[in-house]
Scaffold this motif. Structure first.
Motif, PDB file in Angstrom:
ATOM      1  N   TYR A   1      80.534 -16.358  18.006  1.00 13.35           N
ATOM      2  CA  TYR A   1      79.948 -15.633  19.265  1.00 13.35           C
ATOM      3  C   TYR A   1      78.942 -15.008  18.752  1.00 13.35           C
ATOM      4  O   TYR A   1      78.593 -14.064  17.794  1.00 13.35           O
ATOM      5  CB  TYR A   1      81.430 -14.691  19.722  1.00 13.35           C
ATOM      6  CG  TYR A   1      82.515 -15.310  19.883  1.00 13.35           C
ATOM      7  CD1 TYR A   1      82.492 -16.804  20.367  1.00 13.35           C
ATOM      8  CD2 TYR A   1      83.649 -14.515  20.068  1.00 13.35           C
ATOM      9  CE1 TYR A   1      83.798 -17.277  20.712  1.00 13.35           C
ATOM     10  CE2 TYR A   1      84.882 -15.251  20.566  1.00 13.35           C
ATOM     11  CZ  TYR A   1      84.829 -16.658  20.893  1.00 13.35           C
ATOM     12  OH  TYR A   1      85.955 -17.358  21.246  1.00 13.35           O
ATOM     13  N   ARG A   2      77.888 -14.487  19.787  1.00 11.85           N
ATOM     14  CA  ARG A   2      77.055 -13.760  19.743  1.00 11.85           C
ATOM     15  C   ARG A   2      76.970 -12.417  20.978  1.00 11.85           C
ATOM     16  O   ARG A   2      76.839 -13.109  21.953  1.00 11.85           O
ATOM     17  CB  ARG A   2      75.602 -14.358  19.679  1.00 11.85           C
ATOM     18  CG  ARG A   2      75.271 -15.587  18.709  1.00 11.85           C
ATOM     19  CD  ARG A   2      74.963 -14.717  17.340  1.00 11.85           C
ATOM     20  NE  ARG A   2      75.035 -15.409  16.323  1.00 11.85           N
ATOM     21  CZ  ARG A   2      75.874 -16.182  15.531  1.00 11.85           C
ATOM     22  NH1 ARG A   2      77.150 -16.059  16.076  1.00 11.85           N
ATOM     23  NH2 ARG A   2      75.563 -17.080  14.815  1.00 11.85           N
ATOM     24  N   LEU A   3      77.442 -11.252  20.320  1.00 15.50           N
ATOM     25  CA  LEU A   3      77.517 -10.489  21.574  1.00 15.50           C
ATOM     26  C   LEU A   3      76.336  -9.486  21.567  1.00 15.50           C
ATOM     27  O   LEU A   3      75.504  -9.086  20.927  1.00 15.50           O
ATOM     28  CB  LEU A   3      78.859  -9.409  20.924  1.00 15.50           C
ATOM     29  CG  LEU A   3      79.849 -10.035  20.477  1.00 15.50           C
ATOM     30  CD1 LEU A   3      80.989  -8.753  20.402  1.00 15.50           C
ATOM     31  CD2 LEU A   3      80.720 -10.729  21.789  1.00 15.50           C
ATOM     32  N   HIS A   4      76.039  -9.498  22.951  1.00 17.80           N
ATOM     33  CA  HIS A   4      74.987  -8.661  23.599  1.00 17.80           C
ATOM     34  C   HIS A   4      75.485  -7.613  24.296  1.00 17.80           C
ATOM     35  O   HIS A   4      76.058  -7.728  25.212  1.00 17.80           O
ATOM     36  CB  HIS A   4      73.860  -9.527  24.237  1.00 17.80           C
ATOM     37  CG  HIS A   4      73.488 -10.778  23.766  1.00 17.80           C
ATOM     38  ND1 HIS A   4      72.217 -10.878  22.942  1.00 17.80           N
ATOM     39  CD2 HIS A   4      74.138 -12.049  23.519  1.00 17.80           C
ATOM     40  CE1 HIS A   4      72.304 -12.185  22.308  1.00 17.80           C
ATOM     41  NE2 HIS A   4      73.184 -12.982  22.880  1.00 17.80           N
ATOM     42  N   ARG A   5      74.993  -6.361  23.955  1.00 15.24           N
ATOM     43  CA  ARG A   5      75.575  -5.222  24.444  1.00 15.24           C
ATOM     44  C   ARG A   5      74.601  -4.652  25.852  1.00 15.24           C
ATOM     45  O   ARG A   5      73.399  -4.397  25.475  1.00 15.24           O
ATOM     46  CB  ARG A   5      75.890  -4.127  23.745  1.00 15.24           C
ATOM     47  CG  ARG A   5      76.782  -4.455  22.577  1.00 15.24           C
ATOM     48  CD  ARG A   5      77.268  -3.272  21.649  1.00 15.24           C
ATOM     49  NE  ARG A   5      78.215  -3.917  20.472  1.00 15.24           N
ATOM     50  CZ  ARG A   5      79.111  -3.857  20.696  1.00 15.24           C
ATOM     51  NH1 ARG A   5      80.001  -3.588  21.846  1.00 15.24           N
ATOM     52  NH2 ARG A   5      80.135  -4.639  19.758  1.00 15.24           N
ATOM     53  N   PHE A   6      75.224  -4.963  26.933  1.00 19.87           N
ATOM     54  CA  PHE A   6      74.514  -4.264  28.225  1.00 19.87           C
ATOM     55  C   PHE A   6      75.273  -4.483  29.360  1.00 19.87           C
ATOM     56  O   PHE A   6      76.138  -4.880  29.467  1.00 19.87           O
ATOM     57  CB  PHE A   6      73.372  -5.602  28.381  1.00 19.87           C
ATOM     58  CG  PHE A   6      72.373  -5.191  29.383  1.00 19.87           C
ATOM     59  CD1 PHE A   6      71.353  -4.526  29.255  1.00 19.87           C
ATOM     60  CD2 PHE A   6      72.452  -5.955  30.832  1.00 19.87           C
ATOM     61  CE1 PHE A   6      70.309  -4.039  30.239  1.00 19.87           C
ATOM     62  CE2 PHE A   6      71.459  -5.615  32.063  1.00 19.87           C
ATOM     63  CZ  PHE A   6      70.708  -4.680  31.681  1.00 19.87           C
ATOM     64  N   ASP A   7      75.207  -3.282  30.014  1.00 13.67           N
ATOM     65  CA  ASP A   7      75.817  -2.988  31.307  1.00 13.67           C
ATOM     66  C   ASP A   7      75.200  -3.843  32.578  1.00 13.67           C
ATOM     67  O   ASP A   7      74.224  -3.567  32.904  1.00 13.67           O
ATOM     68  CB  ASP A   7      75.815  -1.511  31.581  1.00 13.67           C
ATOM     69  CG  ASP A   7      76.790  -0.719  30.454  1.00 13.67           C
ATOM     70  OD1 ASP A   7      77.470  -1.411  30.012  1.00 13.67           O
ATOM     71  OD2 ASP A   7      76.050   0.283  30.161  1.00 13.67           O
ATOM     72  N   LEU A   8      75.817  -4.972  32.917  1.00 18.90           N
ATOM     73  CA  LEU A   8      75.229  -5.855  33.946  1.00 18.90           C
ATOM     74  C   LEU A   8      75.914  -5.295  35.198  1.00 18.90           C
ATOM     75  O   LEU A   8      76.837  -4.748  35.212  1.00 18.90           O
ATOM     76  CB  LEU A   8      75.918  -7.124  33.618  1.00 18.90           C
ATOM     77  CG  LEU A   8      75.657  -8.020  32.582  1.00 18.90           C
ATOM     78  CD1 LEU A   8      76.500  -9.212  32.427  1.00 18.90           C
ATOM     79  CD2 LEU A   8      74.032  -8.440  32.583  1.00 18.90           C
ATOM     80  N   GLY A   9      74.867  -5.542  36.312  1.00 20.46           N
ATOM     81  CA  GLY A   9      75.316  -5.261  37.572  1.00 20.46           C
ATOM     82  C   GLY A   9      76.150  -6.292  38.240  1.00 20.46           C
ATOM     83  O   GLY A   9      76.061  -7.425  37.685  1.00 20.46           O
ATOM     84  N   SER A  10      76.758  -6.018  39.300  1.00 19.56           N
ATOM     85  CA  SER A  10      77.927  -7.019  39.834  1.00 19.56           C
ATOM     86  C   SER A  10      76.778  -8.147  40.332  1.00 19.56           C
ATOM     87  O   SER A  10      77.468  -9.318  40.618  1.00 19.56           O
ATOM     88  CB  SER A  10      78.780  -6.385  40.807  1.00 19.56           C
ATOM     89  OG  SER A  10      77.874  -5.692  42.020  1.00 19.56           O
ATOM     90  N   ALA A  11      75.586  -7.931  40.588  1.00 19.64           N
ATOM     91  CA  ALA A  11      74.999  -8.829  41.433  1.00 19.64           C
ATOM     92  C   ALA A  11      74.240 -10.041  40.348  1.00 19.64           C
ATOM     93  O   ALA A  11      73.890 -10.892  40.629  1.00 19.64           O
ATOM     94  CB  ALA A  11      73.687  -8.392  42.189  1.00 19.64           C
ATOM     95  N   GLU A  12      74.430  -9.604  39.076  1.00 19.72           N
ATOM     96  CA  GLU A  12      74.016 -10.296  37.765  1.00 19.72           C
ATOM     97  C   GLU A  12      74.963 -11.382  37.282  1.00 19.72           C
ATOM     98  O   GLU A  12      74.674 -12.084  36.479  1.00 19.72           O
ATOM     99  CB  GLU A  12      73.622  -9.286  36.937  1.00 19.72           C
ATOM    100  CG  GLU A  12      72.372  -8.602  37.168  1.00 19.72           C
ATOM    101  CD  GLU A  12      71.839  -7.781  36.025  1.00 19.72           C
ATOM    102  OE1 GLU A  12      70.619  -7.844  35.239  1.00 19.72           O
ATOM    103  OE2 GLU A  12      72.697  -6.756  35.661  1.00 19.72           O
TER     104      GLU A  12
END
Length: 189
Positions: free
Chosen positions: A115-126
């Motif tokens: 696994y490669r984790l990327h930390r980012f707060d995605l919007g529901s449209a994404e």
């Protein structure tokens, strides 16, 4: 365990490529300890911390992706190279399963090497779905590839494919193409 409970669990597991979590059991009004008991009787396989699989559900090529999303407690979303591959946007061959998790995501579990984790707060449209598994949209997948400096030929191919298939708009195409030409530091990569 009564047959009705088993039927309830297997029906739910079939919707998740055979996987079950203690949270699933609670949502189904089943005592989560039943999962451990079923694993002891070899009705379930214990595949990881809080993650079980019903061996009678056929294995598919998408199992590892569902397992990855469930490993994050359903807070992770398939992204970056993984999403580009599953959306069939370019000829990328990911060596890992990429997941975007919320910036505040924390776990006590060791992150599996795959696994490669990327930390980012995605919007529901994404965020969308691929065969019942959470995945970023094609546009967000391409943006993830740009941020990771994936390789401009692959990015160009992904942009062209997404546009030709109507998965991104003309303005998004132009925006992504412009970002692709910027140095990585200019777009967060």
């Amino acid at each position: 365990m009564p047959g009705r409970t088993f039927t309830t669990l297997i029906n739910h597991a079939q919707q998740q490529y055979g996987y079950l979590t203690p949270d699933d059991a609670r949502e189904l009004d089943v005592d989560p300890t039943q999962l451990r008991l079923m694993a002891a009787r070899h009705t379930l396989e214990h595949v990881g911390h809080g993650l079980y699989r019903m061996p009678m559900v056929p294995v598919t090529q998408l199992d590892a992706y569902m397992e990855a999303v469930l490993w994050t407690g359903r807070r992770g979303v398939l992204s970056h190279e993984t999403a580009l591959d599953l959306h069939e946007l370019c000829e990328v061959n990911p060596s890992a399963i990429h997941l975007t998790v919320p910036s505040g995501f924390r776990t006590r579990k060791a992150v599996p090497e795959i696994y490669r984790l990327h930390r980012f707060d995605l919007g529901s449209a994404e965020v969308g779905w691929h065969e019942g598994i959470l995945i970023v949209t094609p546009e967000r997948a391409i943006l993830g590839g740009i941020e990771q400096a994936l390789g401009w030929q692959l990015i160009d191919q992904a942009i062209e494919t997404a546009r030709a298939r109507g998965l991104i708009t003309k303005p998004a195409t132009d925006r992504l193409a412009a970002m692709r030409r910027l140095p990585p530091a200019a777009h967060g990569g």
